[in-house]
Design a protein around this motif. Structure first.
Motif, PDB file in Angstrom:
ATOM      1  N   PHE A 184       0.857  -1.192   0.000  1.00 39.17           N
ATOM      2  CA  PHE A 184       0.000   0.000   0.000  1.00 39.17           C
ATOM      3  C   PHE A 184       0.889   1.237   0.000  1.00 39.17           C
ATOM      4  N   ASP A 185       0.276   2.384  -0.169  1.00 40.97           N
ATOM      5  CA  ASP A 185       1.008   3.649  -0.307  1.00 40.97           C
ATOM      6  C   ASP A 185       1.634   4.071   1.037  1.00 40.97           C
ATOM      7  N   PRO A 186       2.949   4.316   1.059  1.00 41.36           N
ATOM      8  CA  PRO A 186       3.583   4.756   2.318  1.00 41.36           C
ATOM      9  C   PRO A 186       2.932   6.018   2.900  1.00 41.36           C
ATOM     10  N   ALA A 187       2.277   6.802   2.047  1.00 40.76           N
ATOM     11  CA  ALA A 187       1.612   8.016   2.553  1.00 40.76           C
ATOM     12  C   ALA A 187       0.511   7.672   3.556  1.00 40.76           C
ATOM     13  N   GLU A 188       0.037   6.432   3.514  1.00 39.63           N
ATOM     14  CA  GLU A 188      -0.999   5.990   4.464  1.00 39.63           C
ATOM     15  C   GLU A 188      -0.505   5.985   5.907  1.00 39.63           C
ATOM     16  N   MET A 189       0.834   5.957   6.079  1.00 48.71           N
ATOM     17  CA  MET A 189       1.371   5.842   7.435  1.00 48.71           C
ATOM     18  C   MET A 189       0.877   6.964   8.347  1.00 48.71           C
ATOM     19  N   LYS A 190       0.611   8.133   7.745  1.00 49.81           N
ATOM     20  CA  LYS A 190       0.176   9.230   8.610  1.00 49.81           C
ATOM     21  C   LYS A 190      -1.255   9.028   9.114  1.00 49.81           C
ATOM     22  N   ASN A 191      -1.934   8.015   8.586  1.00 53.90           N
ATOM     23  CA  ASN A 191      -3.278   7.706   9.090  1.00 53.90           C
ATOM     24  C   ASN A 191      -3.294   6.605  10.152  1.00 53.90           C
ATOM     25  N   LEU A 192      -2.086   6.150  10.515  1.00 53.65           N
ATOM     26  CA  LEU A 192      -1.997   5.085  11.520  1.00 53.65           C
ATOM     27  C   LEU A 192      -2.809   5.434  12.764  1.00 53.65           C
ATOM     28  N   ARG A 193      -3.592   4.462  13.211  1.00 51.45           N
ATOM     29  CA  ARG A 193      -4.374   4.583  14.453  1.00 51.45           C
ATOM     30  C   ARG A 193      -5.472   5.647  14.386  1.00 51.45           C
ATOM     31  N   LYS A 194      -5.710   6.196  13.193  1.00 51.32           N
ATOM     32  CA  LYS A 194      -6.763   7.213  13.075  1.00 51.32           C
ATOM     33  C   LYS A 194      -8.104   6.536  12.837  1.00 51.32           C
ATOM     34  N   PHE A 195      -9.151   7.181  13.311  1.00 52.65           N
ATOM     35  CA  PHE A 195     -10.500   6.649  13.132  1.00 52.65           C
ATOM     36  C   PHE A 195     -10.806   6.436  11.653  1.00 52.65           C
ATOM     37  N   GLY A 196     -11.252   5.251  11.306  1.00 53.74           N
ATOM     38  CA  GLY A 196     -11.599   4.961   9.915  1.00 53.74           C
ATOM     39  C   GLY A 196     -10.451   4.454   9.067  1.00 53.74           C
ATOM     40  N   SER A 197      -9.218   4.540   9.583  1.00 49.42           N
ATOM     41  CA  SER A 197      -8.072   4.075   8.799  1.00 49.42           C
ATOM     42  C   SER A 197      -7.977   2.553   8.836  1.00 49.42           C
ATOM     43  N   PHE A 198      -7.490   1.969   7.741  1.00 45.86           N
ATOM     44  CA  PHE A 198      -7.269   0.514   7.768  1.00 45.86           C
ATOM     45  C   PHE A 198      -6.030   0.173   8.583  1.00 45.86           C
ATOM     46  N   LEU A 199      -5.188   1.149   8.852  1.00 43.63           N
ATOM     47  CA  LEU A 199      -3.986   0.898   9.649  1.00 43.63           C
ATOM     48  C   LEU A 199      -4.322   0.988  11.138  1.00 43.63           C
ATOM     49  N   GLN A 200      -4.874  -0.098  11.650  1.00 47.18           N
ATOM     50  CA  GLN A 200      -5.273  -0.176  13.045  1.00 47.18           C
ATOM     51  C   GLN A 200      -4.040  -0.181  13.960  1.00 47.18           C
ATOM     52  N   GLY A 201      -4.275   0.117  15.217  1.00 50.01           N
ATOM     53  CA  GLY A 201      -3.183   0.184  16.190  1.00 50.01           C
ATOM     54  C   GLY A 201      -2.361  -1.091  16.270  1.00 50.01           C
ATOM     55  N   HIS A 202      -3.013  -2.212  16.044  1.00 47.43           N
ATOM     56  CA  HIS A 202      -2.313  -3.496  15.995  1.00 47.43           C
ATOM     57  C   HIS A 202      -2.745  -4.228  14.717  1.00 47.43           C
ATOM     58  N   PRO A 203      -1.911  -5.134  14.218  1.00 49.95           N
ATOM     59  CA  PRO A 203      -2.202  -5.774  12.921  1.00 49.95           C
ATOM     60  C   PRO A 203      -3.565  -6.478  12.887  1.00 49.95           C
ATOM     61  N   VAL A 204      -4.236  -6.368  11.743  1.00 45.84           N
ATOM     62  CA  VAL A 204      -5.534  -7.025  11.570  1.00 45.84           C
ATOM     63  C   VAL A 204      -5.544  -7.814  10.267  1.00 45.84           C
ATOM     64  N   LEU A 205      -5.875  -9.076  10.384  1.00 46.38           N
ATOM     65  CA  LEU A 205      -6.011  -9.942   9.211  1.00 46.38           C
ATOM     66  C   LEU A 205      -7.227  -9.508   8.394  1.00 46.38           C
ATOM     67  N   GLY A 206      -7.047  -9.452   7.085  1.00 50.55           N
ATOM     68  CA  GLY A 206      -8.185  -9.180   6.208  1.00 50.55           C
ATOM     69  C   GLY A 206      -8.452  -7.707   5.976  1.00 50.55           C
TER      70      GLY A 206
END
Lengths: 311, 282
Positions: free
Chosen positions: B86-108
Motif C-alpha cells: 500500500f502507499d507509504p503516505a498511508e502511514m500518517k493515518n496510523l491509528r486514526k478513526f476509519g483508517s485501515f492501519l489499526q493500532g495493531h495488525p488485523v487480518l483481512g
C-alpha cells in the motif's frame, strides 16, 4: 430408546462428516478419550493433532490452521475452552473471524461428580460476547451430530456445547436441523417454555404436567443460541404473553438473557429465567438438577408465576 | 551478501524506520522502540527472502509472517508500504478513526498482514498452526514469527515452544527481538526470561544467536534455518531498542510513547543523514 451423551455424538459426527472433508483437522488437549475425539483419531490419525494440556496454544494453532484453509475443530472441556482460553478465542479466532469450530464437552452442571471446578456454567455468556461467534447447544444425539455437520458447512467461528451425561433421544431420523432456527416442539397459548440442551426434555415434561392442570404451554427448543431465532421468540411473546427459559447455565448471560433481550426489544412480556445462580458441587447429575432447580417441577412453578405476571 | 545489496537494504530499513515514526508521531501514540529494533529483519525478510506478491497479498502458497509482538505494527506497516502493498503516505493515518492501519495488525483489513495480533503470546502459536497446515498439505511455504523478549514471559509461548519441535515443524522460524527492555524496564529485572537461547534449546529448537542489525548474520541464520531438518529454528537477535535514533536507543521510555514535533523532526533528520551517507556509498 437410545441414551447417548452429546459428546459421543460429537465424536461420531466428526467421523461421519469430518473424515470425508479433507480440510477438517481435529485438535484435542489431552482429553480425547473424554471429548470422544479419539473416535476420529482411530480412523483418521493423520488429521488428529494432540496439543497436550495446552488450551491457549490449541486455540491459536486452530486459528493458524484456519488461515491456511483448514476447518479446525478445537476440542476440550467447556471450562478450559470458553473459560481458560477465552481471550485466545476472542482475539485470535473471533476478531479475525476465522473458521475454527470449538467442540466444548462436559458443559454444565451435569458433569456431576467432578464438582464446581469442572462444571462450566458461564460458557454461553462468554461466547455470546464475541461478535460473529455462533453458539450451538444441542439437545440430543441427532441434533448434536447435525450441529457438527452445520458447523462444517458454516464459514466462521462456531462454539458447540456438548454434555457428558447420556440423554434420551428427542428426535427421530427425519429431524432437519437448521442453524439459527428454533424448533417448536409443542404449541400452546398460555405461556412459552424456551429451553436448550438437557433442559428441553424437562420443558416437555413440564408442559405435560401443566396440560393436566389445564395450562397450555408452548415449548421451543433453541439449539442455536447465537444467532438467536428472534422470529420464533417474538411470536411466542406476542402469542402467549409469558415466557420461561430453562438452561443448564448461569442465569446471567445465557439463553435467558438472550431471550429477554429480544422480548424487551420486540414484544415486552414477563420472562422468568431458570438456571444456576451459584457454583455447583459434586454429586450425581439428577441430584444436582434437583438441588439447583433445573427440573420440570421448577419450570411448572415458574410458568404459573409468569402467567400471573401477565397484564 | 554483497556490500552494495547490504547498503540498499539498509537504506530501505531506515525508510521503514521513518515510516514507523511518521505513523507513531501522526497518531501521537504507538510503540517506536521495538519497531525500530526489528526494521532490519523485516526489510531482509520482505525484500530478500519471503515468497510474497504485493499485488496478490493472499497468494495461497506465500510465505507467512506473524508479528507476535503486534504492538510494533508501525514497522510491519512500514515495510509492507515500502514493498508496495500500500502507499507509504498511508502511514500518517496510523491509528486514526476509519483508517485501515489499526493500532495493531488485523487480518483481512491490511494488505500483507497474515494474522491479527497484539495480545502477546498468541501470534507465535498461530504461526505454529500455519506451519502445521503446510506440513499437512505437503506445501513448501515457510512461516516466520517475530516475538519480543519481554513477550517470552507469556506462558503460552512455552506451550508453542513444546508444540513446534514435537511436530517437527522445520518450516517454522521464529525471531526473538532481544533488545533487553520491556515497558517497565530491563527484562532481567522485571521478570527474567534469560537464558533465552538455552531455554529454546532445551525445548528442542535449533537455536542461532545473531546481531539483529547485521544483514550477513540475518541471511546466514535464515539459510541455516532452512537447512535444518526435523526441528524449528529460533533466532535470538541481539538488538538495539530504538535503533538509529540517538535519543531513543536503549531507552525503555520509548517503548510505548510517541515523539513530540521537535523529537520527531530530530529523529527524521538523523535517519535522513544515515540514508544520505548510505546513498553516497552506492
Amino acid at each position: 430408546m437410545a441414551k447417548v451423551a452429546t459428546r459421543v455424538s460429537y465424536g461420531e459426527a466428526l467421523v461421519k462428516y469430518g473424515v470425508p472433508n479433507e480440510n477438517v483437522v481435529v485438535l484435542d488437549a489431552d482429553l480425547s478419550k473424554s471429548t470422544k475425539t479419539d473416535t476420529f483419531k482411530k480412523v483418521c490419525p493423520e488429521r488428529f493433532i494432540n496439543m497436550g494440556i495446552a488450551e491457549a496454544d490449541m486455540m491459536c494453532v486452530a486459528a493458524g490452521l484456519a488461515t491456511c484453509g483448514k476447518i479446525a475443530f478445537a476440542s476440550t472441556f467447556a471450562m478450559f475452552a470458553a473459560g481458560r482460553a477465552f481471550e485466545q478465542i476472542r482475539n485470535s479466532i473471533g476478531y479475525p473471524g476465522l473458521n475454527v469450530k470449538i467442540g466444548a464437552t462436559h458443559a454444565g452442571i451435569s458433569v456431576g461428580e467432578d464438582g464446581a471446578s469442572h462444571q462450566c456454567l458461564e460458557d454461553i455468556a462468554l461466547m455470546r460476547t464475541i461478535p460473529g461467534m455462533v453458539i450451538i447447544n444441542p439437545a440430543d444425539d441427532r441434533e448434536a451430530q447435525l450441529a457438527v455437520k452445520a458447523a462444517i458447512e458454516h464459514q466462521g467461528p462456531v462454539y458447540m456445547r456438548f454434555g457428558r451425561l447420556a440423554v434420551d433421544d428427542l428426535y427421530d431420523d427425519d429431524y432437519k436441523f437448521e442453524l439459527g432456527k428454533g424448533v417448536m416442539l409443542r404449541d400452546g397459548k398460555d405461556a412459552t417454555i424456551v429451553a436448550t440442551g438437557l433442559l428441553v426434555q424437562e420443558a416437555l415434561k413440564a408442559a405435560k404436567i401443566l396440560e393436566d392442570e389445564g395450562i397450555s404451554a408452548r415449548v421451543i427448543n433453541i439449539h442455536t443460541i447465537k444467532p438467536l431465532d428472534e422470529e420464533i421468540i417474538t411470536a411466542a411473546a406476542k402469542e402467549t404473553g409469558a415466557i420461561v427459559t430453562a438452561e443448564e447455565h448461569y442465569i446471567m448471560g445465557g439463553l435467558g438473557s438472550a431471550v429477554a433481550e429480544v422480548v424487551c426489544k420486540n414484544a415486552p412480556c414477563p420472562v422468568k429465567i431458570i438456571g444456576t445462580e451459584e457454583f455447583g458441587q459434586s454429586g450425581k447429575p439428577a441430584e444436582l438438577f434437583e438441588a439447583y432447580g433445573l427440573t420440570a417441577e421448577n419450570i411448572v412453578k415458574n410458568v404459573k408465576e409468569a402467567i400471573k405476571l401477565k397484564k | 551478501m554483497d556490500a552494495k545489496r547490504i547498503t540498499e537494504l539498509s537504506i530501505i530499513a531506515n525508510k521503514v524506520r521513518k515510516d514507523a515514526l511518521t505513523g507513531v508521531y501522526s497518531a501521537a501514540a504507538g510503540h517506536p522502540g521495538g519497531s525500530l529494533s526489528i526494521a532490519d529483519l523485516l526489510t531482509y525478510l520482505y525484500f530478500e527472502e519471503m515468497n510474497i506478491d504485493p499485488k496478490n497479498p493472499t497468494m495461497e502458497d506465500r510465505d507467512r509472517l506473524v508479528l507476535s509482538k503486534g504492538h510494533t505494527a508501525p514497522a510491519l506497516y512500514g515495510v509492507l508500504a515500502e514493498r508496495g502493498f500500500f502507499d507509504p503516505a498511508e502511514m500518517k493515518n496510523l491509528r486514526k478513526f476509519g483508517s485501515f492501519l489499526q493500532g495493531h495488525p488485523v487480518l483481512g483489513k491490511i494488505p500483507g498482514v497474515d494474522m491479527s495480533t497484539g495480545s502477546l503470546g498468541q501470534g507465535v502459536c498461530v504461526a505454529g498452526g500455519m506451519a502445521l497446515a503446510a506440513k499437512l498439505d505437503n506445501k513448501s511455504y515457510r512461516v516466520y514469527s517475530i516475538l519480543g523478549d519481554g513477550e517470552l514471559e507469556e506462558g503460552q509461548v512455552w506451550e508453542q515452544a513444546m508444540f513446534a519441535p514435537h511436530y517437527k515443524l522445520d518450516n517454522m522460524t521464529i525471531f526473538v527481538d532481544n533488545n533487553g527492555l520491556q515497558i517497565d524496564g530491563d527484562i532481567t529485572k522485571v521478570m527474567n526470561p534469560t537464558p533465552i537461547d538455552k531455554k529454546f534449546e532445551a525445548f528442542g529448537w535449533h537455536v542461532i544467536v545473531i546481531d539483529a542489525h547485521n544483514y550477513n548474520e540475518i541471511e546466514s541464520a535464515i539459510n541455516e534455518a532452512k537447512a535444518t531438518k526435523g526441528k524449528p529454528t529460533a533466532v535470538i537477535m541481539k538488538s538495539v531498542k530504538g535503533k538509529n535514533v540517538s535519543f531513543m536507543e536503549n531507552n525503555p521510555a520509548w517503548h510505548g510513547s510517541a515523539p513530540n514535533e521537535e523529537q520527531y523532526n530530530q529523529a527524521i533528520s538523523e535517519l535522513d543523514e544515515i540514508i544520505k551517507g548510505l546513498e553516497a556509498q552506492l
